[in-house]
Design a protein around this motif. Structure first.
Motif, PDB file in Angstrom:
ATOM      1  N   THR A 142       0.911  -1.317  -0.020  1.00 19.26           N
ATOM      2  CA  THR A 142       0.350   0.398   0.241  1.00 19.26           C
ATOM      3  C   THR A 142       0.718   1.236  -0.164  1.00 19.26           C
ATOM      4  O   THR A 142       0.389   2.115  -0.864  1.00 19.26           O
ATOM      5  N   LEU A 145       2.702   1.855  -3.674  1.00 22.93           N
ATOM      6  CA  LEU A 145       1.706   1.691  -4.287  1.00 22.93           C
ATOM      7  C   LEU A 145       1.333   3.831  -4.825  1.00 22.93           C
ATOM      8  O   LEU A 145       1.118   4.549  -5.496  1.00 22.93           O
ATOM      9  N   PHE A 158       0.835  -0.625 -11.888  1.00 22.81           N
ATOM     10  CA  PHE A 158       0.171  -1.189 -12.208  1.00 22.81           C
ATOM     11  C   PHE A 158       0.403  -2.788 -11.708  1.00 22.81           C
ATOM     12  O   PHE A 158      -0.320  -3.684 -11.039  1.00 22.81           O
ATOM     13  N   GLN A 160       2.617  -2.933  -8.973  1.00 23.40           N
ATOM     14  CA  GLN A 160       2.589  -2.852  -7.553  1.00 23.40           C
ATOM     15  C   GLN A 160       1.383  -3.595  -7.114  1.00 23.40           C
ATOM     16  O   GLN A 160       0.561  -4.615  -6.689  1.00 23.40           O
ATOM     17  N   GLN A 161       0.143  -3.443  -8.569  1.00 26.64           N
ATOM     18  CA  GLN A 161      -1.383  -3.824  -8.073  1.00 26.64           C
ATOM     19  C   GLN A 161      -1.849  -5.368  -8.230  1.00 26.64           C
ATOM     20  O   GLN A 161      -2.569  -5.857  -8.132  1.00 26.64           O
ATOM     21  N   PHE A 164      -0.150  -6.733  -5.340  1.00 27.09           N
ATOM     22  CA  PHE A 164      -1.020  -6.855  -4.344  1.00 27.09           C
ATOM     23  C   PHE A 164      -2.583  -8.111  -5.129  1.00 27.09           C
ATOM     24  O   PHE A 164      -3.236  -8.376  -3.836  1.00 27.09           O
TER      25      PHE A 164
END
Length: 680
Positions: A142, A145, A158, A160-161, A164
């Motif tokens: 988090t 990001l 994206f 990292q997303q 996640f």
């Protein structure tokens, strides 16, 4: 020394920043309103503390009234206890502390680590640890990001997303596994505890002693609902306290690395102070749970009484009176529940504001000095990541500490349930030990499979509490064929004599001596005809079972079993039942059959078992006079010696002796045959 100097310097900076923060708050209208609200908190705290003291006095008065109401019973119990010897204490020596009650139950439900339950616990603990690590990784992602957003690095963002999103799969799996194993462990706990309780509760006549001594109320609820609630609450507390504790350990370590010791310690100090204040305001929730469970049991028992005696109530139009009793019982329950709800409301309000939202406000306030100190050491993107990540960690830490601090609610509920389940287990074990003869040796009773008579010598019979002597120095010998009728006014001890013969009531050390046949050579039939859940054949063979439709039996053997059972029904004029039911049919026999049919089925049981002695306690009151005469004639044909209590004088001719109880402990035995010859 350098480390201590740095900590002191950082602490001074934190204090100065907090002073600046309070000054800024006072300069704004919302800030002044907030500070004034905080300033008025002591008044609210004092009001809640007064409420707590008032409720504690109510509970104390209730306990005192209950103790006063049972003063006579307690004196009798203490008197009886003083004559007992054994490893388990009674009365004032009973363990009262929570752990003293919980530990024996834990040894039952969790006897060793290397068991199925132990494996489940290890797996459950591993899942809890993995869930904490996943939460830390998600907090790190988090923050990352936020940093990538500040850099406008959308490709990395994206990526990292996606990481996640992938991390959400093990998070969801661990959450589901946590809930599954929590319920599975609770089920294992309940199975172990129920098995141990049933083993002792159904040992010999323990269940009878527990239900007739009035030491416990609503034993059925304690064995079912209370045991279930205890196991579920215990497992829930383990998971919902261990996870926050793990969160606190891992998150605190990460925060010390990121924002330093002083600010982390400030966060802890806040919760330490507010928990001390809230603990002083906390009502005695464990007592509340215990009282609520007791009132729930009373309400359930009132409904059970109406179900059991519905016909008797309906005969006299007692429904209005019973309705009032049920309403009063329910009103007492709801009034107590309403007080508990109000106490929970105010405590939840304080917990939510002070622990949850107060912790969040403190988290956002404490991160400001950290950002200020690192402003020149990091670029703006790293500062953004630092702020988001550590704010998330502080919020998680606050929630974890809050979960630990408010776990007192579950602990209070567990205390109340533990007290009830321990009382059940303690009393069941005591009565089971008595049945095994560990506490009191009843050497005054001699049972032998070779014994062909009943021999009572100088037997004294009193009520179980010793308050009334029923029969004194009874000398009675009944040989095979000496059919005995017991007569006398109500309350002189007729049924009590049979209870002593069945060893439901124990002889005292000075109670005399009894020589009895083996238990399977005596069959007792009480006033109330009991129908066991099961097939029609089970009603005849109880407590035995016959192998109806057993695939290992050939056709001839099965036919013989059915023919024998049919013959028994014909002896008591119940062959018409076979026009409606098969021997293998299962029905609600207790409510389906009439009183006379049930009494005749119980007589058929006597014929099935063919004991040497049949003891009948007014068990023919609902069958015809003609059938009563047939019962005694058939028993003689089967070589069953009858000992009976019956009020029909015409049945005396089926007996050879009469024991007349005169009251006040006096008795006399007469020979019926000689009396009849004298009369003629």
């Amino acid at each position: 020394m350098a480390v201590l100097s740095k900590v002191a310097r950082d602490t001074g900076d934190v204090v100065r920043l907090m002073a600046v923060f309070l000054r800024i708050l006072w300069d704004s209208s919302p800030g002044r309103a907030l500070l004034l609200a905080w300033g008025s908190a002591p008044i609210a705290f004092y009001a809640m503390y007064s409420k707590k003291q008032k409720y504690a006095r109510e509970l104390k008065n209730r306990a005192a009234a209950k103790e006063h109401g049972s003063h006579a019973e307690k004196k009798q119990e203490e008197s009886a206890s003083s004559q007992r010897k054994g490893p388990l204490p009674r009365g004032k020596n009973k363990p009262r502390k929570f752990l003293d009650q919980l530990l024996p139950l834990l040894r039952i439900i969790f006897p060793q680590l290397f068991s199925k339950t132990g494996v489940y616990m290890v797996i459950y603990t591993a899942i809890l640890c993995s869930r904490v690590m996943i939460s830390l990784k998600m907090a790190e992602l988090t923050g990352s990001l936020g940093s990538q957003m500040g850099r406008r690095d959308f490709r990395t963002m994206f990526t990292q997303q996606a990481r996640f999103g992938l991390l959400c799969y093990p998070a969801a799996l661990s959450n589901s596994l946590m809930r599954y194993f929590e319920k599975k462990i609770a089920l294992e706990f309940r199975s172990s505890l129920t098995a141990e309780l049933l083993k002792e509760y159904m040992h010999e006549r323990t269940f009878y002693q527990v239900n007739t001594k009035d030491v416990l109320s609503n034993v059925d609820q304690m064995l079912t609902a209370d045991v279930d609630a205890f196991c579920r609450t215990l497992t829930h507390i383990y998971g919902h306290v261990l996870k926050p504790v793990l969160d606190i350990g891992f998150i605190s370590y990460n925060l010390i690395q990121n924002i330093g010791i002083p600010m982390s310690a400030s966060f802890w100090l806040y919760f330490l102070v507010v928990n001390t204040v809230l603990s002083a305001l906390k009502p005695n929730f464990s007592r509340m749970v215990g009282v609520k469970q007791e009132l729930e049991g009373n309400y359930r028992a009132d409904h059970s009484r109406v179900c059991s005696y519905s016909e008797e109530i309906a005969f006299v139009d007692g429904q209005d009176r019973e309705k009032k009793i049920l309403e009063e019982s329910y009103r007492a329950l709801t009034e107590r529940e309403d007080k508990t709800l109000r106490a929970h409301f105010w405590k939840d309000l304080l917990d939510t504001y002070v622990l949850k939202y107060g912790g969040m406000m403190l988290a956002y306030s404490l991160i400001i000095p950290s950002v200020f100190y690192n402003w020149t050491k990091m670029d703006s993107h790293s500062i953004t990541q630092h702020y988001i990540q550590n704010t998330t960690l502080l919020t998680m830490l606050g929630n974890a500490i809050k979960d630990v601090l408010i776990s007192y609610k579950e602990v209070a509920q567990l205390k109340g349930l533990t007290s009830r389940v321990y009382d059940l287990w303690d009393n069941v074990m005591k009565e089971s030990l008595l049945e095994r003869g560990y506490e009191t040796k009843h050497a005054s009773v001699d049972r032998s499979a070779d014994e062909n008579c009943l021999d009572l010598r100088n037997v004294n019979i009193s009520t179980p509490d010793g308050s009334k002597v029923l029969i004194q120095d009874l000398n009675l010998r009944v040989q095979p064929g000496d059919h005995l009728i017991v007569a006398g006014p109500n309350g002189t001890g007729k049924s009590s004599l049979f209870r002593v013969m069945a060893e439901l009531w124990k002889l005292s050390s000075s109670g005399g001596f009894m020589k009895l046949p083996d238990k399977d050579q005596m069959y007792f039939i009480s006033q109330n005809a009991y129908m066991v859940p099961g097939t029609l054949a089970d009603q005849i063979t109880y407590p035995d079972r016959v192998p109806l439709d057993d695939p290992f039996l050939d056709h001839d053997e099965q036919k013989k079993i059915r023919d024998d059972l049919r013959g028994l029904l014909e002896m008591v004029d119940l062959q018409d039942l076979l026009d409606r039911y098969d021997f293998a049919d299962t029905e609600s026999w207790q409510s389906l059959l009439s009183g006379g049919e049930k009494q005749r089925l119980v007589i058929a049981r006597l014929y099935y078992h063919k004991p040497k002695f049949g003891v009948l306690d007014e068990c023919t009151s609902q069958i015809s006079v003609e059938m009563e005469h047939r019962v005694f004639e058939q028993a003689k044909m089967l070589h069953i010696t009858i000992l009976s209590i019956c009020h029909n004088p015409k049945l005396r001719k089926h007996h050879k002796k009469q024991l007349t109880l005169l009251g006040g402990g006096k008795w006399e035995i007469s020979d019926i045959k000689e009396e009849e010859e004298d009369t003629q």
